[in-house]
Design a protein around this motif. Sequence first.
Motif, mmCIF file in Angstrom:
data_model
loop_
_atom_site.group_PDB
_atom_site.id
_atom_site.type_symbol
_atom_site.label_atom_id
_atom_site.label_comp_id
_atom_site.label_asym_id
_atom_site.label_seq_id
_atom_site.Cartn_x
_atom_site.Cartn_y
_atom_site.Cartn_z
ATOM 1 N N ALA A 1 36.868 46.976 30.502
ATOM 2 C CA ALA A 1 38.401 46.882 30.511
ATOM 3 C C ALA A 1 39.111 45.768 31.394
ATOM 4 C CB ALA A 1 38.808 48.188 30.678
ATOM 5 N N TRP A 2 38.794 45.678 32.399
ATOM 6 C CA TRP A 2 39.187 44.658 33.410
ATOM 7 C C TRP A 2 38.860 43.339 32.890
ATOM 8 C CZ3 TRP A 2 42.488 46.204 36.648
ATOM 9 C CH2 TRP A 2 42.343 47.427 37.298
ATOM 10 N N LEU A 3 37.742 42.901 32.329
ATOM 11 C CA LEU A 3 37.738 41.706 31.702
ATOM 12 C C LEU A 3 38.725 41.394 30.622
ATOM 13 C CD1 LEU A 3 34.030 41.116 31.347
ATOM 14 C CD2 LEU A 3 35.210 40.091 33.036
ATOM 15 N N ARG A 4 39.181 42.326 29.764
ATOM 16 C CA ARG A 4 40.250 42.242 28.717
ATOM 17 C C ARG A 4 41.666 41.989 29.280
ATOM 18 N NH1 ARG A 4 40.079 40.231 24.540
ATOM 19 N NH2 ARG A 4 41.971 41.578 23.730
ATOM 20 N N ILE A 5 41.767 42.547 30.552
ATOM 21 C CA ILE A 5 43.124 41.953 31.198
ATOM 22 C C ILE A 5 42.945 40.987 32.081
ATOM 23 C CG2 ILE A 5 44.443 44.240 30.431
ATOM 24 C CD1 ILE A 5 43.806 45.247 33.184
ATOM 25 N N ASP A 6 42.073 40.058 31.921
ATOM 26 C CA ASP A 6 41.890 39.154 32.637
ATOM 27 C C ASP A 6 41.536 39.117 34.296
ATOM 28 O OD1 ASP A 6 41.746 36.212 32.249
ATOM 29 O OD2 ASP A 6 43.763 35.890 32.847
ATOM 30 N N ALA A 7 41.097 40.151 34.545
ATOM 31 C CA ALA A 7 41.019 40.509 35.950
ATOM 32 C C ALA A 7 39.523 40.318 36.300
ATOM 33 C CB ALA A 7 41.631 41.744 36.531
ATOM 34 N N ILE A 8 38.909 38.910 36.470
ATOM 35 C CA ILE A 8 37.386 38.739 36.502
ATOM 36 C C ILE A 8 37.182 39.186 37.939
ATOM 37 C CG2 ILE A 8 35.578 37.135 36.132
ATOM 38 C CD1 ILE A 8 37.377 35.432 34.372
ATOM 39 N N ASP A 9 37.990 39.047 38.753
ATOM 40 C CA ASP A 9 37.530 39.405 40.315
ATOM 41 C C ASP A 9 37.520 40.908 40.468
ATOM 42 O OD1 ASP A 9 39.272 36.780 40.795
ATOM 43 O OD2 ASP A 9 37.537 37.085 42.228
ATOM 44 N N VAL A 10 38.384 41.705 39.779
ATOM 45 C CA VAL A 10 38.178 43.259 40.019
ATOM 46 C C VAL A 10 37.018 43.617 39.076
ATOM 47 C CG1 VAL A 10 39.412 45.344 39.342
ATOM 48 C CG2 VAL A 10 40.602 43.359 39.997
ATOM 49 N N ALA A 11 36.674 42.995 37.763
ATOM 50 C CA ALA A 11 35.583 43.250 37.083
ATOM 51 C C ALA A 11 34.364 43.071 37.850
ATOM 52 C CB ALA A 11 35.397 42.615 35.844
ATOM 53 N N LEU A 12 33.973 41.992 38.667
ATOM 54 C CA LEU A 12 33.033 41.740 39.498
ATOM 55 C C LEU A 12 32.762 42.966 40.444
ATOM 56 C CD1 LEU A 12 32.974 38.075 40.520
ATOM 57 C CD2 LEU A 12 31.021 39.384 39.458
ATOM 58 N N ALA A 13 33.905 43.321 41.166
ATOM 59 C CA ALA A 13 33.680 44.403 42.155
ATOM 60 C C ALA A 13 33.304 45.692 41.507
ATOM 61 C CB ALA A 13 35.062 44.464 42.984
#
Lengths: 102, 104, 309, 95
Positions: free
Chosen positions: C44-56
């Motif tokens: 879901a985080w990747l879909r809203i362009d938050a790659i940093d959050v997706a990594l964490a």
Amino acid sequence: MILDAITMVLTLGGLAFFAAGTLGLLRFPDTHSRLHALTKADNLGLGLIVLGLALQAGTPGNAIKLVLIWALAMIAAGTTAQLIARSALVSNLRKDDGDRTR
Amino acid sequence: MGGDPIIASWLVYGCCGAVLVGLGLFGFMRPTTTLRRVLAFNIVGSGIFLLFGATGYRVPSTGADPVPQALIITGIVVALAATALAVALMLALARVSAGRDEDA
Amino acid sequence: MIASGFDITVCVLLCLCALAAVTGRDTFRAIVFFIVYGLLISVAWLRIDAIDVALAEAAIGAGLTGVLLLGAFGQMGSADTMAREPRGAVLIALVAGAGIGAAVLFAVQGLPPEGAGLTAEVLAQLEASGVGNPVTAVLLNFRGYDTLLESIVLLVALIGVWSVASETGWGERPGIVHHARAGGTLQSFGRFLPAIGLVIGAYIVWAGSSGPGGAFQGGTVLAAVAILTILAGLVDAPRVTTRWLRWALVMGPGVFLGVALLGLFGGAFLVFPQAVAYPAIVAIEIVLTASIALTLVLLVLGPPREAPQ
Amino acid sequence: MSDWYLAIGIGLLLTLAGALFRVWRGPDAADRMMAAQLTGTAGIALVVILAAASGDWAMLDVGLVLALLAALAAVAFVKAASPNGAGDPEEDDLS
């Protein structure tokens, strides 16, 4: 164009393997045969998808990352399959013996 | 073949976050075990994070807003620390109650 | 159209996983659903362009949280009993959950479709921050006090975990002492993975100055790998009274605080002059990564306890 | 091409939903954990597909982290299943 077509075929093939793995997980009768269906299918599935995307990755660095992802996933799948199968076997034996240590 | 999205991504994930908050609260308050409550608490937290992050993606032309992202990253790590503390307290409680049962 | 279909499918699966994690009687099943839920949240985080959050989220949700909860489940067993609840507690929970969920949902759908946000302000000042990744710039420069306080909060949480150690456990190693068959699958895996994990963790910290990544994400990956070597019985966790351990734990926040105080010479607390911003941030990131990784390992392992005889 | 990737992604999500059904049904803990393992691999595939769909290849790092830690939950599971929570299923003598 041809590259795009190859990618489409490969990713679709990957998806088919994932579907087959899930089908095996749902339909096979017992724990150990389900494990057998799953690990083969999902690694091939991921492999085909990775291969298809590597053609589109642009830089060699991205392609290498994709292959590394696949390699790591395969190692993880092999390890977990062995550990979970063994754990299931051991806990079934423990249950049969009726000696519950915990 | 795809065309424009029918519904903006931020709205989909924002609404999903709201539903997750509701589900997590239900799981937190229903009669259940301590470990399950810790788990439900984490669902409430991640629902709030998702909601927050989604509202930061409302101007897709400039990408996701970095300020909510930074706050959420710190939030995720703090949530893990809180979970670890909760688990430690839970295990200590179980140990103490087990000892009391033996004394009785 | 297809994009919306994808988003909606992700959200439906997320809600199903959450529902399955909060209902039913089987605690183990709930934990497994929660692990899958963590995986879907990173998608879901990747879909809203938050790659940093997706990594964490990928490192914490799919890695550390699973270890923490499964470990707790293994130790609790049947000791985790239900508290006595008033009659109708399920109904109250249902009404409150649905009510608050619906209220939040109503608020979200009423938001204007375009938010001002702070993206433009951050990007305008990005050059002055010394790094190329806007999220890292916010974390370590623009809102550095948040991160500084957070690294201290992690230490406080660790003190909290250690303080519930039993009388006889204090001074021992944190958590259970793990063992595995010599040369077995688990041990071989535990020997092999850290080599790659160390490289990937370091790479993610390094990537954080220009792209997605950074101290928190890299530190979490390193922590997860370290926990694997402990679970495989290859390394024993250090005793909690070990001196180097104590130093390493306070090093991250300490160096951060030190650099922040040096900023006083340049004008104000936590202000990095543009010329030294990059080296200052890199230095903070390196020590912070080590401290965060170590703190997370100790948090997940739990309070020190006496080794069984 | 982006739509093609997302369509494959929807397909992957549907196989993931199938695995979720096995997590729900069990019957053994090993079955649930195994199904979770399949969702893990599907999740890695989803992440790389999204990287291709958006053209933002930095997303591959997320896939890298997921693949690196894919076995961690299963290791924690076999630990939790061992008698004192510290062992390894291969230590038990099966004969």
